[in-house]
Design a protein around this motif. Structure first.
Motif, PDB file in Angstrom:
ATOM      1  N   ARG A  70      -8.810  15.177 -14.400  1.00 40.27           N
ATOM      2  CA  ARG A  70      -7.411  14.865 -14.097  1.00 40.27           C
ATOM      3  C   ARG A  70      -7.177  14.837 -12.587  1.00 40.27           C
ATOM      4  O   ARG A  70      -6.426  14.009 -12.076  1.00 40.27           O
ATOM      5  N   LEU A  71      -7.839  15.736 -11.844  1.00 41.99           N
ATOM      6  CA  LEU A  71      -7.718  15.759 -10.386  1.00 41.99           C
ATOM      7  C   LEU A  71      -8.259  14.473  -9.777  1.00 41.99           C
ATOM      8  O   LEU A  71      -7.655  13.905  -8.859  1.00 41.99           O
ATOM      9  N   ALA A  72      -9.385  13.996 -10.315  1.00 40.50           N
ATOM     10  CA  ALA A  72      -9.966  12.746  -9.807  1.00 40.50           C
ATOM     11  C   ALA A  72      -9.006  11.578 -10.024  1.00 40.50           C
ATOM     12  O   ALA A  72      -8.836  10.719  -9.152  1.00 40.50           O
ATOM     13  N   ALA A  73      -8.353  11.535 -11.186  1.00 38.76           N
ATOM     14  CA  ALA A  73      -7.414  10.451 -11.480  1.00 38.76           C
ATOM     15  C   ALA A  73      -6.205  10.509 -10.547  1.00 38.76           C
ATOM     16  O   ALA A  73      -5.737   9.474 -10.054  1.00 38.76           O
ATOM     17  N   GLU A  74      -5.702  11.708 -10.300  1.00 40.95           N
ATOM     18  CA  GLU A  74      -4.529  11.839  -9.419  1.00 40.95           C
ATOM     19  C   GLU A  74      -4.860  11.425  -7.977  1.00 40.95           C
ATOM     20  O   GLU A  74      -4.055  10.769  -7.309  1.00 40.95           O
ATOM     21  N   ILE A  75      -6.062  11.817  -7.525  1.00 39.56           N
ATOM     22  CA  ILE A  75      -6.459  11.422  -6.167  1.00 39.56           C
ATOM     23  C   ILE A  75      -6.614   9.912  -6.080  1.00 39.56           C
ATOM     24  O   ILE A  75      -6.195   9.276  -5.089  1.00 39.56           O
ATOM     25  N   GLY A  76      -7.192   9.294  -7.103  1.00 34.86           N
ATOM     26  CA  GLY A  76      -7.342   7.840  -7.117  1.00 34.86           C
ATOM     27  C   GLY A  76      -5.999   7.135  -7.118  1.00 34.86           C
ATOM     28  O   GLY A  76      -5.807   6.136  -6.407  1.00 34.86           O
ATOM     29  N   GLU A  77      -5.045   7.656  -7.916  1.00 35.57           N
ATOM     30  CA  GLU A  77      -3.699   7.050  -7.946  1.00 35.57           C
ATOM     31  C   GLU A  77      -2.998   7.187  -6.598  1.00 35.57           C
ATOM     32  O   GLU A  77      -2.336   6.251  -6.130  1.00 35.57           O
ATOM     33  N   SER A  78      -3.146   8.367  -5.972  1.00 37.98           N
ATOM     34  CA  SER A  78      -2.520   8.580  -4.666  1.00 37.98           C
ATOM     35  C   SER A  78      -3.108   7.649  -3.608  1.00 37.98           C
ATOM     36  O   SER A  78      -2.381   7.066  -2.787  1.00 37.98           O
ATOM     37  N   LEU A  79      -4.438   7.484  -3.656  1.00 37.18           N
ATOM     38  CA  LEU A  79      -5.091   6.605  -2.688  1.00 37.18           C
ATOM     39  C   LEU A  79      -4.656   5.159  -2.880  1.00 37.18           C
ATOM     40  O   LEU A  79      -4.382   4.441  -1.913  1.00 37.18           O
ATOM     41  N   GLU A  80      -4.544   4.739  -4.123  1.00 42.80           N
ATOM     42  CA  GLU A  80      -4.111   3.357  -4.397  1.00 42.80           C
ATOM     43  C   GLU A  80      -2.659   3.141  -3.988  1.00 42.80           C
ATOM     44  O   GLU A  80      -2.295   2.074  -3.476  1.00 42.80           O
ATOM     45  N   LEU A  81      -1.814   4.149  -4.178  1.00 46.40           N
ATOM     46  CA  LEU A  81      -0.415   4.036  -3.778  1.00 46.40           C
ATOM     47  C   LEU A  81      -0.297   3.869  -2.255  1.00 46.40           C
ATOM     48  O   LEU A  81       0.486   3.041  -1.776  1.00 46.40           O
ATOM     49  N   LYS A  82      -1.089   4.621  -1.519  1.00 40.68           N
ATOM     50  CA  LYS A  82      -1.048   4.504  -0.060  1.00 40.68           C
ATOM     51  C   LYS A  82      -1.527   3.135   0.395  1.00 40.68           C
ATOM     52  O   LYS A  82      -0.986   2.553   1.341  1.00 40.68           O
ATOM     53  N   ARG A  83      -2.540   2.599  -0.262  1.00 42.86           N
ATOM     54  CA  ARG A  83      -3.007   1.256   0.089  1.00 42.86           C
ATOM     55  C   ARG A  83      -1.922   0.215  -0.163  1.00 42.86           C
ATOM     56  O   ARG A  83      -1.729  -0.709   0.614  1.00 42.86           O
ATOM     57  N   THR A  84      -1.213   0.389  -1.283  1.00 45.93           N
ATOM     58  CA  THR A  84      -0.127  -0.548  -1.606  1.00 45.93           C
ATOM     59  C   THR A  84       1.001  -0.454  -0.594  1.00 45.93           C
ATOM     60  O   THR A  84       1.536  -1.473  -0.131  1.00 45.93           O
ATOM     61  N   LEU A  85       1.369   0.785  -0.224  1.00 47.19           N
ATOM     62  CA  LEU A  85       2.430   0.973   0.772  1.00 47.19           C
ATOM     63  C   LEU A  85       2.038   0.361   2.117  1.00 47.19           C
ATOM     64  O   LEU A  85       2.864  -0.263   2.797  1.00 47.19           O
ATOM     65  N   ALA A  86       0.761   0.527   2.492  1.00 47.36           N
ATOM     66  CA  ALA A  86       0.299  -0.038   3.759  1.00 47.36           C
ATOM     67  C   ALA A  86       0.343  -1.559   3.720  1.00 47.36           C
ATOM     68  O   ALA A  86       0.785  -2.209   4.679  1.00 47.36           O
ATOM     69  N   ALA A  87      -0.094  -2.155   2.605  1.00 52.22           N
ATOM     70  CA  ALA A  87      -0.077  -3.619   2.476  1.00 52.22           C
ATOM     71  C   ALA A  87       1.353  -4.150   2.498  1.00 52.22           C
ATOM     72  O   ALA A  87       1.638  -5.173   3.134  1.00 52.22           O
ATOM     73  N   ASP A  88       2.257  -3.465   1.799  1.00 53.42           N
ATOM     74  CA  ASP A  88       3.667  -3.895   1.797  1.00 53.42           C
ATOM     75  C   ASP A  88       4.278  -3.798   3.188  1.00 53.42           C
ATOM     76  O   ASP A  88       5.066  -4.666   3.591  1.00 53.42           O
ATOM     77  N   ARG A  89       3.918  -2.740   3.912  1.00 52.71           N
ATOM     78  CA  ARG A  89       4.480  -2.587   5.262  1.00 52.71           C
ATOM     79  C   ARG A  89       3.984  -3.678   6.201  1.00 52.71           C
ATOM     80  O   ARG A  89       4.741  -4.222   7.008  1.00 52.71           O
ATOM     81  N   LEU A  90       2.696  -4.024   6.075  1.00 56.40           N
ATOM     82  CA  LEU A  90       2.153  -5.103   6.899  1.00 56.40           C
ATOM     83  C   LEU A  90       2.777  -6.437   6.543  1.00 56.40           C
ATOM     84  O   LEU A  90       3.083  -7.254   7.417  1.00 56.40           O
ATOM     85  N   ALA A  91       2.990  -6.683   5.235  1.00 51.77           N
ATOM     86  CA  ALA A  91       3.617  -7.937   4.805  1.00 51.77           C
ATOM     87  C   ALA A  91       5.048  -8.031   5.328  1.00 51.77           C
ATOM     88  O   ALA A  91       5.488  -9.087   5.792  1.00 51.77           O
ATOM     89  N   ALA A  92       5.796  -6.916   5.255  1.00 58.78           N
ATOM     90  CA  ALA A  92       7.168  -6.918   5.756  1.00 58.78           C
ATOM     91  C   ALA A  92       7.196  -7.133   7.259  1.00 58.78           C
ATOM     92  O   ALA A  92       8.064  -7.834   7.792  1.00 58.78           O
ATOM     93  N   LEU A  93       6.213  -6.546   7.952  1.00 56.01           N
ATOM     94  CA  LEU A  93       6.153  -6.724   9.405  1.00 56.01           C
ATOM     95  C   LEU A  93       5.858  -8.170   9.768  1.00 56.01           C
ATOM     96  O   LEU A  93       6.449  -8.727  10.682  1.00 56.01           O
ATOM     97  N   SER A  94       4.921  -8.793   9.051  1.00 54.86           N
ATOM     98  CA  SER A  94       4.596 -10.205   9.308  1.00 54.86           C
ATOM     99  C   SER A  94       5.772 -11.113   9.023  1.00 54.86           C
ATOM    100  O   SER A  94       6.051 -12.049   9.764  1.00 54.86           O
ATOM    101  N   LEU A  95       6.497 -10.820   7.942  1.00 56.07           N
ATOM    102  CA  LEU A  95       7.668 -11.611   7.577  1.00 56.07           C
ATOM    103  C   LEU A  95       8.761 -11.471   8.641  1.00 56.07           C
ATOM    104  O   LEU A  95       9.398 -12.443   9.030  1.00 56.07           O
TER     105      LEU A  95
END
Length: 475
Positions: A442-467
């Motif tokens: 369960r810890l491995a799954a939570e860490i994976g979800e947290s890491l994926e969420l941060k990647r998504t937030l970073a991609a969204d922030r870069l897209a908003a900045l480019s826009l």
């Protein structure tokens, strides 16, 4: 009658004035318009020639040569005086344009203060008028010059202190050892020059404007902190215990200095060791205005960094978070995050440690593969993307959040993690976290979800900045 006119000469003067003056005015008008379009300073003297000298000169020629009025006549003398005065102004204006209008920035002509030029112009005008009155009106100006000479001596003796300060100021303006915006250390005053005039220099000390008389500056030495060109060095001395390895201490001093936001890009801090645990640090900053902030931040960061490395800054290696029981208390506060059981705490006490970071310190840089995992115990960390030399915040890590999750996937970090406030974390070796994940799916799954969420937030922030940049560029 016509033969008499041309025989006497005044007829030729009338024809010359009637034809020559309009033609000359038209030619000068076209020439002036051309020079004004090119922003040429010569247009000024030519405008005076067209609007003043030629019309008055034509009137004088008409009176003196065409009408042949007696030289002793009042109106002839008045016109001659005005004409002579305009010629003096034309000569001075032409001289000013020829000498100063196109002077190079680093030439002596450019450094001459305007007040010097104005005083010289006033003296020349006075001398010219005196000679003019002597020639036209037969005035005796010898007595006037004598009176002025004696009066100048008397006034100079009476006002020698005040005049001395003015002369000192004028000489200082001429030499120009500093300019507006430079930082001075003069007469016990340290700050940025905001105004220079003939009497005093105004220095912004950060707590007000200090007025320093030019006579004080010209009579004493001072330091121009903005010369020579290049980064300004903010220097300080620090002391460690003689038990601390010098090369390790020097590496830490450079590492902390290079992380300062006030440091000039592409410049590195330098450290010197003078023995007995004493070190000198020089940090390249943009100017003296950044020096105090840089040193204040540097020394506060160094306090935290020295204790994380176990060094005794100022001979003191004690750390409040190293007190017995603080680590066990911190592990219990993050037990739910790591899914810890009671029997895990004893093992983690020997493998983990507590670290603390000052506000603004880099907890985890970008572009590295972490070999440790940190869990926030208190405080707040900011995750930012480094874009175009700046940082763009996209997420935050608070109590219970994990920093350095890419250590588990053996990937380089894409974001830089900075302490947004005083931050305390539990540091866990990678092998310890791997063992926890192996026994806790369960810890491995939570860490994976947290890491994926941060990647998504970073991609969204870069897209908003480019826009956002695209919309600004299209305006």
């Amino acid at each position: 009658m016509f033969e008499d006119a041309f025989r006497d000469g005044w007829g030729w003067w009338v024809i010359a004035l009637a034809v020559g003056v309009p033609v000359l005015l038209v030619v000068l008008t076209e020439l002036i318009n051309g020079l004004r379009r090119r922003n040429n300073a010569l247009a000024g003297p030519l405008r005076l020639l067209r609007n003043g000298v030629i019309p008055v000169g034509a009137l004088f020629a008409l009176l003196a040569f065409a009408i042949q009025s007696p030289a002793e006549q009042v109106w002839t003398r008045v016109v001659a005086t005005v004409f002579g005065f305009l010629v003096i102004l034309l000569l001075l204006s032409s001289f000013n344009v020829a000498l100063f209008a196109h002077a190079a920035e680093d030439s002596w002509r450019k450094r001459i203060p305007t007040i010097f030029v104005e005083i010289a112009r006033l003296v020349l005008v006075a001398l010219g008028l005196a000679l003019l009155f002597s020639w036209v009106w037969d005035a005796d100006v010898g007595g006037l010059f004598t009176a002025l000479g004696v009066g100048s001596i008397v006034i100079g003796l009476a006002l020698q202190n005040a005049v001395g300060g003015v002369i000192s100021g004028l000489l200082l303006l001429f030499e120009q050892p500093f300019k507006i915006g430079d930082f001075l250390d003069a007469a016990g005053v340290r700050g940025r020059v905001v105004e220079v005039n003939w009497r005093a220099v105004h220095i912004d000390t950060g707590s007000g404007i200090q007025i320093v008389p030019n006579s004080s500056l010209s009579g004493a030495s001072f330091t121009n902190l903005s010369e020579p060109d290049g980064p300004y060095s903010a220097s300080t001395s620090v002391k460690f215990s003689t038990d601390d390895p010098p090369h390790e201490v020097m590496a830490l001093l450079v590492e902390v200095a290079d992380a300062l936001p006030m440091k000039v890009a592409r410049e590195r801090a330098s450290v010197s060791y003078s023995g007995a645990g004493a070190y000198g640090v020089a940090i390249p900053v943009a100017g003296p205005s950044d020096a105090s902030r840089a040193l204040s931040t540097y020394l506060s960061w160094l306090w935290y960094a020295a204790r994380r490395h176990g060094f005794a800054l100022d001979g003191d290696a004690t750390d409040p978070i190293a007190e017995p029981g603080r680590l066990a208390e911190a592990l219990r506060s993050i037990a739910s995050t790591l899914h810890l059981r009671d029997d895990d705490l004893e093992a983690l006490l020997t493998a983990s440690s507590l670290e603390r970071y000052g506000v603004g310190e880099i907890v985890l840089p970008s572009g590295v593969v972490p070999d440790e995992v940190r869990v926030v115990v208190s405080g707040r960390a900011i995750l930012s993307l480094e874009v175009d030399g700046g940082r763009v915040e996209f997420a935050a890590a608070e109590k219970g959040d994990i920093i350095g999750q890419t250590a588990l996937t053996r990937e380089r970090t894409q974001a830089v993690t900075v302490a947004g406030e005083i931050l305390t974390v539990v540091v866990l070796p990678l092998a310890t976290v791997d063992e926890l994940i192996r026994t806790r799916p369960r810890l491995a799954a939570e860490i994976g979800e947290s890491l994926e969420l941060k990647r998504t937030l970073a991609a969204d922030r870069l897209a908003a900045l480019s826009l956002s940049r695209g919309s600004i560029g299209s305006r």
